[in-house]
Design a protein around this motif. Structure first.
Motif, PDB file in Angstrom:
ATOM      1  N   THR A 112      39.009  43.653  32.774  1.00  0.00           N
ATOM      2  CA  THR A 112      37.578  43.779  33.025  1.00  0.00           C
ATOM      3  C   THR A 112      36.898  44.226  31.738  1.00  0.00           C
ATOM      4  O   THR A 112      37.345  45.175  31.094  1.00  0.00           O
ATOM      5  CB  THR A 112      37.316  44.803  34.155  1.00  0.00           C
ATOM      6  N   ILE A 113      35.831  43.502  31.377  1.00  0.00           N
ATOM      7  CA  ILE A 113      35.074  43.826  30.168  1.00  0.00           C
ATOM      8  C   ILE A 113      33.589  43.802  30.503  1.00  0.00           C
ATOM      9  O   ILE A 113      33.178  43.318  31.559  1.00  0.00           O
ATOM     10  CB  ILE A 113      35.379  42.831  29.019  1.00  0.00           C
ATOM     11  N   ARG A 114      32.792  44.299  29.582  1.00  0.00           N
ATOM     12  CA  ARG A 114      31.332  44.256  29.722  1.00  0.00           C
ATOM     13  C   ARG A 114      30.788  43.266  28.699  1.00  0.00           C
ATOM     14  O   ARG A 114      31.146  43.333  27.520  1.00  0.00           O
ATOM     15  CB  ARG A 114      30.725  45.628  29.490  1.00  0.00           C
ATOM     16  N   PRO A 115      29.929  42.355  29.105  1.00  0.00           N
ATOM     17  CA  PRO A 115      29.337  41.395  28.163  1.00  0.00           C
ATOM     18  C   PRO A 115      28.655  42.063  26.972  1.00  0.00           C
ATOM     19  O   PRO A 115      28.634  41.510  25.877  1.00  0.00           O
ATOM     20  CB  PRO A 115      28.342  40.609  29.015  1.00  0.00           C
ATOM     21  N   SER A 116      28.138  43.266  27.149  1.00  0.00           N
ATOM     22  CA  SER A 116      27.463  43.948  26.037  1.00  0.00           C
ATOM     23  C   SER A 116      28.441  44.365  24.936  1.00  0.00           C
ATOM     24  O   SER A 116      28.030  44.682  23.824  1.00  0.00           O
ATOM     25  CB  SER A 116      26.710  45.182  26.534  1.00  0.00           C
ATOM     26  N   ASP A 117      29.746  44.346  25.236  1.00  0.00           N
ATOM     27  CA  ASP A 117      30.756  44.678  24.232  1.00  0.00           C
ATOM     28  C   ASP A 117      31.063  43.506  23.300  1.00  0.00           C
ATOM     29  O   ASP A 117      31.789  43.666  22.321  1.00  0.00           O
ATOM     30  CB  ASP A 117      32.061  45.135  24.900  1.00  0.00           C
TER      31      ASP A 117
END
Length: 152
Positions: free
Chosen positions: A113-118
């Motif tokens: 799981t990742i955040r697009p803002s990263d």
């Protein structure tokens, strides 16, 4: 709609599936992948003239148009080292004839799981619209691919 080279408009967590091409790590949205299969005989794919259209295979009664990503993403003058048992990521995207697209890859890892803002831009992003950007996953860089940009 977000462009292929910028983060998604939302910063909601996204589950991605990571995979390897030679020594590089990539990822794609997990919900874009319908299934993953082992490939025991990739000779016809490996010798196809066009790695972006390396033939098709039948999976579960469905036709899958194969993209040989290790060859497609490397220089034509560089020989790609083939792994003994590549994997085929069958995507949910279909072509005009309703054939699914599949990506031949070297190895498949697990979902993360990742955040697009990263996402951070890559040097190749301007020249490769199918690259969303680079993200760190478990201490390693991964290139996030946009399957819709690759297959229209």
């Amino acid at each position: 709609m977000a462009s292929a080279t910028t983060p998604d408009d939302s910063d909601e967590p996204v589950t991605v599936l990571t995979f390897d091409l030679e020594s590089d790590r990539y990822c794609v949205r997990a919900d874009a992948v319908a299934s993953v299969f082992g490939v025991s005989d990739d000779e016809s794919i490996a010798t196809a003239d066009d790695p972006w259209n390396a033939g098709s295979v039948s999976v579960g009664g469905e036709r899958v148009r194969v993209v040989d990503l290790p060859r497609a993403f490397t220089s034509s003058v560089r020989t790609t080292a083939r792994v003994d048992e590549p994997k085929l990521l069958v995507l949910r995207v279909t072509d005009a004839d309703d054939a699914y697209y599949g990506w031949l890859v070297d190895d498949v890892d697990v979902t993360r799981t990742i955040r697009p803002s990263d996402l951070e831009p890559t040097r190749m992003g301007r020249h490769m619209p199918h690259v969303k950007g680079r993200v760190e996953i478990d201490g390693e860089d991964a290139i996030w691919l946009d399957e819709r940009a690759i297959h229209g």
